[in-house]
Scaffold this motif. Structure first.
Motif, PDB file in Angstrom:
ATOM      1  N   ALA A  14       1.482 -38.435   8.913  1.00 12.37           N
ATOM      2  CA  ALA A  14       1.028 -39.431   7.949  1.00 12.37           C
ATOM      3  C   ALA A  14      -0.113 -38.860   7.112  1.00 12.37           C
ATOM      4  O   ALA A  14      -1.013 -38.178   7.638  1.00 12.37           O
ATOM      5  CB  ALA A  14       0.579 -40.692   8.670  1.00 12.37           C
ATOM      6  N   GLY A  15      -0.050 -39.134   5.819  1.00 12.26           N
ATOM      7  CA  GLY A  15      -1.042 -38.588   4.905  1.00 12.26           C
ATOM      8  C   GLY A  15      -0.644 -37.270   4.283  1.00 12.26           C
ATOM      9  O   GLY A  15      -1.289 -36.801   3.332  1.00 12.26           O
ATOM     10  N   GLY A  16       0.413 -36.674   4.798  1.00 10.54           N
ATOM     11  CA  GLY A  16       0.867 -35.391   4.295  1.00 10.54           C
ATOM     12  C   GLY A  16       1.769 -35.523   3.077  1.00 10.54           C
ATOM     13  O   GLY A  16       1.965 -36.616   2.537  1.00 10.54           O
ATOM     14  N   SER A  17       2.320 -34.380   2.669  1.00 12.62           N
ATOM     15  CA  SER A  17       3.145 -34.326   1.456  1.00 12.62           C
ATOM     16  C   SER A  17       4.441 -33.581   1.721  1.00 12.62           C
ATOM     17  O   SER A  17       4.498 -32.698   2.582  1.00 12.62           O
ATOM     18  CB  SER A  17       2.385 -33.615   0.331  1.00 12.62           C
ATOM     19  N   LEU A  18       5.451 -33.943   0.968  1.00 19.95           N
ATOM     20  CA  LEU A  18       6.717 -33.230   0.943  1.00 19.95           C
ATOM     21  C   LEU A  18       7.239 -33.244  -0.480  1.00 19.95           C
ATOM     22  O   LEU A  18       6.922 -34.149  -1.252  1.00 19.95           O
ATOM     23  CB  LEU A  18       7.759 -33.892   1.853  1.00 19.95           C
ATOM     24  N   ARG A  19       8.071 -32.260  -0.800  1.00 24.10           N
ATOM     25  CA  ARG A  19       8.687 -32.190  -2.121  1.00 24.10           C
ATOM     26  C   ARG A  19      10.186 -32.030  -1.935  1.00 24.10           C
ATOM     27  O   ARG A  19      10.642 -31.056  -1.340  1.00 24.10           O
ATOM     28  CB  ARG A  19       8.114 -31.017  -2.914  1.00 24.10           C
ATOM     29  N   LEU A  20      10.922 -33.000  -2.436  1.00 25.76           N
ATOM     30  CA  LEU A  20      12.376 -32.955  -2.374  1.00 25.76           C
ATOM     31  C   LEU A  20      12.931 -32.392  -3.679  1.00 25.76           C
ATOM     32  O   LEU A  20      12.380 -32.647  -4.758  1.00 25.76           O
ATOM     33  CB  LEU A  20      12.956 -34.346  -2.137  1.00 25.76           C
ATOM     34  N   THR A  68       6.008 -38.923  -7.240  1.00 27.96           N
ATOM     35  CA  THR A  68       6.233 -38.552  -8.635  1.00 27.96           C
ATOM     36  C   THR A  68       7.608 -37.923  -8.763  1.00 27.96           C
ATOM     37  O   THR A  68       7.919 -36.944  -8.072  1.00 27.96           O
ATOM     38  CB  THR A  68       5.170 -37.568  -9.125  1.00 27.96           C
ATOM     39  N   ILE A  69       8.412 -38.479  -9.660  1.00 28.84           N
ATOM     40  CA  ILE A  69       9.739 -37.944  -9.925  1.00 28.84           C
ATOM     41  C   ILE A  69       9.695 -37.133 -11.217  1.00 28.84           C
ATOM     42  O   ILE A  69       8.988 -37.497 -12.163  1.00 28.84           O
ATOM     43  CB  ILE A  69      10.790 -39.071 -10.007  1.00 28.84           C
ATOM     44  N   SER A  70      10.425 -36.023 -11.233  1.00 27.52           N
ATOM     45  CA  SER A  70      10.479 -35.188 -12.435  1.00 27.52           C
ATOM     46  C   SER A  70      11.834 -34.496 -12.482  1.00 27.52           C
ATOM     47  O   SER A  70      12.563 -34.473 -11.491  1.00 27.52           O
ATOM     48  CB  SER A  70       9.345 -34.157 -12.428  1.00 27.52           C
ATOM     49  N   TRP A  79      13.174 -33.363  -8.936  1.00 25.78           N
ATOM     50  CA  TRP A  79      12.266 -33.241  -7.796  1.00 25.78           C
ATOM     51  C   TRP A  79      11.621 -34.599  -7.507  1.00 25.78           C
ATOM     52  O   TRP A  79      11.487 -35.443  -8.409  1.00 25.78           O
ATOM     53  CB  TRP A  79      11.149 -32.236  -8.078  1.00 25.78           C
ATOM     54  N   LEU A  80      11.207 -34.763  -6.273  1.00 24.35           N
ATOM     55  CA  LEU A  80      10.410 -35.918  -5.875  1.00 24.35           C
ATOM     56  C   LEU A  80       9.218 -35.394  -5.082  1.00 24.35           C
ATOM     57  O   LEU A  80       9.386 -34.903  -3.961  1.00 24.35           O
ATOM     58  CB  LEU A  80      11.221 -36.907  -5.037  1.00 24.35           C
ATOM     59  N   GLN A  81       8.052 -35.478  -5.677  1.00 30.11           N
ATOM     60  CA  GLN A  81       6.831 -35.092  -4.989  1.00 30.11           C
ATOM     61  C   GLN A  81       6.299 -36.319  -4.264  1.00 30.11           C
ATOM     62  O   GLN A  81       6.021 -37.341  -4.900  1.00 30.11           O
ATOM     63  CB  GLN A  81       5.788 -34.582  -5.987  1.00 30.11           C
ATOM     64  N   MET A  82       6.197 -36.214  -2.960  1.00 28.71           N
ATOM     65  CA  MET A  82       5.774 -37.351  -2.141  1.00 28.71           C
ATOM     66  C   MET A  82       4.434 -37.023  -1.501  1.00 28.71           C
ATOM     67  O   MET A  82       4.339 -36.092  -0.689  1.00 28.71           O
ATOM     68  CB  MET A  82       6.829 -37.643  -1.066  1.00 28.71           C
ATOM     69  N   ASN A  83       3.410 -37.758  -1.869  1.00 25.27           N
ATOM     70  CA  ASN A  83       2.061 -37.577  -1.324  1.00 25.27           C
ATOM     71  C   ASN A  83       1.652 -38.812  -0.529  1.00 25.27           C
ATOM     72  O   ASN A  83       2.255 -39.875  -0.665  1.00 25.27           O
ATOM     73  CB  ASN A  83       1.071 -37.338  -2.462  1.00 25.27           C
ATOM     74  N   SER A  84       0.624 -38.650   0.266  1.00 28.36           N
ATOM     75  CA  SER A  84       0.092 -39.764   1.064  1.00 28.36           C
ATOM     76  C   SER A  84       1.206 -40.472   1.819  1.00 28.36           C
ATOM     77  O   SER A  84       1.301 -41.711   1.809  1.00 28.36           O
ATOM     78  CB  SER A  84      -0.652 -40.744   0.164  1.00 28.36           C
ATOM     79  N   LEU A  85       2.037 -39.696   2.468  1.00 23.95           N
ATOM     80  CA  LEU A  85       3.197 -40.265   3.151  1.00 23.95           C
ATOM     81  C   LEU A  85       2.779 -41.166   4.304  1.00 23.95           C
ATOM     82  O   LEU A  85       1.764 -40.926   4.979  1.00 23.95           O
ATOM     83  CB  LEU A  85       4.105 -39.153   3.654  1.00 23.95           C
ATOM     84  N   LYS A  86       3.583 -42.211   4.491  1.00 26.60           N
ATOM     85  CA  LYS A  86       3.341 -43.197   5.536  1.00 26.60           C
ATOM     86  C   LYS A  86       4.540 -43.232   6.487  1.00 26.60           C
ATOM     87  O   LYS A  86       5.659 -42.885   6.080  1.00 26.60           O
ATOM     88  CB  LYS A  86       3.165 -44.587   4.910  1.00 26.60           C
ATOM     89  N   PRO A  87       4.345 -43.665   7.713  1.00 29.26           N
ATOM     90  CA  PRO A  87       5.479 -43.757   8.637  1.00 29.26           C
ATOM     91  C   PRO A  87       6.628 -44.599   8.073  1.00 29.26           C
ATOM     92  O   PRO A  87       7.801 -44.303   8.344  1.00 29.26           O
ATOM     93  CB  PRO A  87       4.860 -44.407   9.879  1.00 29.26           C
TER      94      PRO A  87
END
Length: 120
Positions: A14-20, A68-70, A79-87
């Motif tokens: 939780a709180g981390g980031s991933l980029r799809l 953020t989608i781009s 791409w989908l940049q996902m920050n502050s991820l939550k459970p």
């Protein structure tokens, strides 16, 4: 006629980031809307974000300010940049596109899905 290949899912705290990433290939005239949907266990598939060919974006309220989608129209990649991820972001994430595959016909296509798991 359109194949979508996703990558970038995984396990994060939780709180981390991933980029799809999602790359479209195949036979088509143009890619119209691209987007990400997700489906958690026992729940319906829901919209996460979309982006059209003019880069106008739309987000679910639950991810606004965090995701953020781009896209790159020349590369047919999104791409989908996902920050502050939550459970509660834990789900299978699906790439989606509406593509013009014939001169006067467009159709919807889905990727195979990529698992995103956020641990608390």
């Amino acid at each position: 006629q359109v194949q979508l290949v996703e990558s970038g899912g995984g396990l994060v705290q939780a709180g981390g980031s991933l980029r799809l990433s999602c790359a479209a290939s195949g036979s088509f005239f143009s890619i119209n809307v691209m987007g990400w949907y997700r489906q958690a266990p026992g729940k319906q598939r829901e919209l996460v974000a979309t982006i059209n060919s003019g880069s106008t974006t739309n987000y679910a309220d639950s991810v606004k300010g965090r995701f953020t989608i781009s896209r790159d129209n020349a590369q047919n990649t999104m791409w989908l940049q996902m920050n502050s991820l939550k459970p509660e972001d834990t789900a299978v994430y699906y790439c989606y596109t509406n593509a013009r595959v014939k001169l006067y016909w467009a159709d919807d296509y889905w990727g195979q899905g990529t698992q995103v798991t956020v641990s608390s």
